[in-house]
Write an enzyme that holds these catalytic residues in place. Structure first.
Site, PDB file in Angstrom:
ATOM      1  N   ASN A 112       0.966  -0.989   0.237  1.00  0.00           N
ATOM      2  CA  ASN A 112      -0.222   0.001   0.041  1.00  0.00           C
ATOM      3  C   ASN A 112       0.850   1.254   0.035  1.00  0.00           C
ATOM      4  O   ASN A 112       1.054   1.894  -0.748  1.00  0.00           O
ATOM      5  CB  ASN A 112      -1.175  -0.057   1.369  1.00  0.00           C
ATOM      6  CG  ASN A 112      -0.385   0.125   2.201  1.00  0.00           C
ATOM      7  OD1 ASN A 112       0.599  -1.142   2.485  1.00  0.00           O
ATOM      8  ND2 ASN A 112      -0.589   0.470   3.318  1.00  0.00           N
ATOM      9  N   GLY A 185       1.794  -5.829   7.619  1.00  0.00           N
ATOM     10  CA  GLY A 185       0.963  -6.334   6.838  1.00  0.00           C
ATOM     11  C   GLY A 185      -0.333  -7.099   7.564  1.00  0.00           C
ATOM     12  O   GLY A 185      -0.369  -5.753   8.029  1.00  0.00           O
ATOM     13  N   GLU A 207       3.916  -4.875  12.541  1.00  0.00           N
ATOM     14  CA  GLU A 207       3.253  -3.939  11.855  1.00  0.00           C
ATOM     15  C   GLU A 207       1.690  -3.908  11.186  1.00  0.00           C
ATOM     16  O   GLU A 207       1.500  -4.639  10.094  1.00  0.00           O
ATOM     17  CB  GLU A 207       3.711  -2.187  11.077  1.00  0.00           C
ATOM     18  CG  GLU A 207       5.179  -1.876  12.031  1.00  0.00           C
ATOM     19  CD  GLU A 207       4.619  -1.856  13.046  1.00  0.00           C
ATOM     20  OE1 GLU A 207       3.485  -0.634  12.940  1.00  0.00           O
ATOM     21  OE2 GLU A 207       5.337  -1.604  14.010  1.00  0.00           O
ATOM     22  N   CYS A 240      -3.240   2.448   6.887  1.00  0.00           N
ATOM     23  CA  CYS A 240      -3.469   0.727   7.532  1.00  0.00           C
ATOM     24  C   CYS A 240      -3.710   1.778   8.656  1.00  0.00           C
ATOM     25  O   CYS A 240      -4.881   1.402   9.601  1.00  0.00           O
ATOM     26  CB  CYS A 240      -1.993   0.107   8.057  1.00  0.00           C
ATOM     27  SG  CYS A 240      -1.101   1.581   8.143  1.00  0.00           S
ATOM     28  N   GLU A 329     -11.252  -5.797   8.833  1.00  0.00           N
ATOM     29  CA  GLU A 329     -10.011  -4.024   8.441  1.00  0.00           C
ATOM     30  C   GLU A 329     -10.967  -3.586   6.747  1.00  0.00           C
ATOM     31  O   GLU A 329     -10.707  -4.947   5.926  1.00  0.00           O
ATOM     32  CB  GLU A 329      -9.309  -4.797   9.270  1.00  0.00           C
ATOM     33  CG  GLU A 329      -8.417  -2.496   7.925  1.00  0.00           C
ATOM     34  CD  GLU A 329      -6.648  -2.898   8.218  1.00  0.00           C
ATOM     35  OE1 GLU A 329      -6.174  -1.793   8.210  1.00  0.00           O
ATOM     36  OE2 GLU A 329      -6.437  -4.042   8.543  1.00  0.00           O
TER      37      GLU A 329
END
Length: 454
Positions: A112, A185, A207, A240, A329
């Site tokens: 991303n 990820g 993360e 994120c 998410e």
């Protein structure tokens, strides 16, 4: 085993850790290469995600350059052993914390923010004196190639190297014994990474993500809407820490939606699909996943899709806890709006989910701010704005619980990739025999001394 992986891995294992001079030289070379290839990086990000030049420069290129410049200014200070107090019974003594490299680090980057999230951990690992293998995301192939070009041209492979590829290459890397693993990820893959690391007792940072809420009780709905539109639809929602859902009182919904429409038009024009500043979904699989979450009967804004362009418009939908869109998410340009009667209800709603990577609260009173900060556990938190905490290198960035473990940026990166070694230097002067056997007649005296020292 891929011969290239074996060659690079073994070459790095055989190299000494980096001195201060090595680290600065390496970072200067990396900085020069990034600056020289800026146009290539911008083009790659455009090809992979349709990122605008502004978004790409701000959140990818400049982010990395800023991190390098910070390290160059502060590294000597960070590396200096930190002196701490020594216990009186062991005087004379000098106690210090020394920061030493772990050795060899594996960085596994996502798609991303494919450049920044590969290079910034690399910078931190090098600052701490490690050798690094970077595995870029195969889902952003143009950026993966440019990362390879940047690192290969700037740095010797026994210091930093890139392994491109997919699941097979990642699996091969995870079968090797690294001294530290850094992964960005999702939680599913994070568990696989953690299981692989556990086989060698390798420390790691994860993360991850989660459903980051935006709670709204403020009377300033217009500015709240503006800041949420920006934070949510930056990179087409594929961030994120993007707001994942809204919690708002029903009486404020109409004004909030009207303000959101106004700013969507102001930012991206009436024809959002034609805007140069609005991105695209990374691939068809994620496009299909996101499209399936849009309940046409619940759409408040948007809902337009075009698979041929991997385009999904900024979309607001009515939702509740049982809605399909509220299960996981979202990671895209869809924003559920959930009704909440009070701040207390909103807090309890957020706490019913796993701890998020970020939490946003648009509130007016100091009491409300204090309540949110003290009641909700999250990786990071911003009051009255979104995602801007990432830009402050003096704040750690990372998750908690399901949203991850470990935090980095700035000095936090240096410490993350360093082993804090305890060192006590004793003198041969003034030997204290109280600690040596026989102990029989010493217990009472030791108790008195310990009480005085406590």
């Amino acid at each position: 085993m891929d011969n290239n992986i074996t060659t690079v891995y073994c070459a790095q294992k055989g190299r000494d850790n980096l001195t201060y001079e090595d680290r600065i030289s390496v970072l200067q070379a990396l900085e020069s290469e990034i600056r020289a290839r800026e146009s290539e990086i911008l083009a790659a990000l455009k090809a992979d995600l349709n990122k605008s030049a502004f978004e790409s420069y701000l959140s990818e290129i400049d982010f990395c350059l800023h991190e390098i410049n910070l390290v160059k200014k502060k590294l000597k200070k960070w590396m200096k052993p930190k002196r701490v107090f020594s216990p009186l019974p062991f005087m004379p003594a000098r106690s210090e914390i020394h920061y030493e490299p772990y050795g060899q680090v594996l960085v596994i980057a996502p798609w991303n923010y494919p450049f920044q999230l590969a290079i910034v951990p690399l910078i931190g690992a090098i600052a701490a004196g490690n050798k690094v293998i970077v595995k870029p995301s195969e889902m952003a192939p143009a950026t993966s190639k440019v990362i390879n070009d940047v690192i290969t041209n700037a740095l010797d492979s026994d210091i930093a190297a890139v392994i491109e590829g997919g699941v097979e290459e990642t699996t091969e890397l995870l079968n090797l014994k690294f001294d530290y693993i850094f992964y960005t990820g999702n939680g599913h893959v994070g568990r696989i990474i953690m299981a692989a690391a556990a086989k060698n007792l390798t420390p790691l940072t994860l993360e991850l993500g989660g459903k980051s809420p935006a709670i709204i009780t403020t009377k300033n709905l217009d500015l709240a809407a503006k800041r949420i539109v920006w934070g949510k639809f930056f990179n087409a929602g594929q961030t994120c820490v993007a707001p994942d859902y809204i919690l708002i009182n029903r009486k404020d919904e109409d004004r909030f939606i009207a303000a959101s429409k106004k700013y969507l038009t102001q930012f991206y024009s009436e024809e959002i699909k034609s805007s140069r500043d609005y991105g695209r979904i990374i691939n068809e699989r994620h496009f299909d996943r996101l499209s399936a979450l849009i309940d046409k009967n619940s759409v408040l804004i948007g809902g337009d899709v075009d698979k041929s362009q991997l385009y999904i418009s900024p979309t607001y939908v009515k939702a509740n806890k049982d809605s399909a869109i509220m299960k996981d998410e979202i990671f895209g340009p869809l924003l559920p709006v959930v009704y909440s009667d009070s701040l207390d209800d909103s807090i309890e709603f957020v706490k019913s989910y796993d701890k998020p990577l970020a939490c946003y609260a648009f509130v007016d009173s100091s009491g409300e701010k204090k309540k949110v900060i003290e009641s909700i556990s999250s990786g990071g938190m911003v009051i009255n704005d979104t995602i801007v905490h990432l830009s402050n290198e003096k704040l750690p960035f990372g998750g908690v619980g399901e949203s991850g473990m470990g935090a980095y940026h700035g000095e936090f990166s240096f410490k993350l990739f360093s082993h804090e070694k305890a060192v006590m230097k004793r003198s041969f002067c003034l030997e204290n025999d109280l600690r040596y056997p026989p102990y029989e007649k010493k217990v009472s005296l030791v108790r008195k001394i310990m009480n005085l020292l406590s």
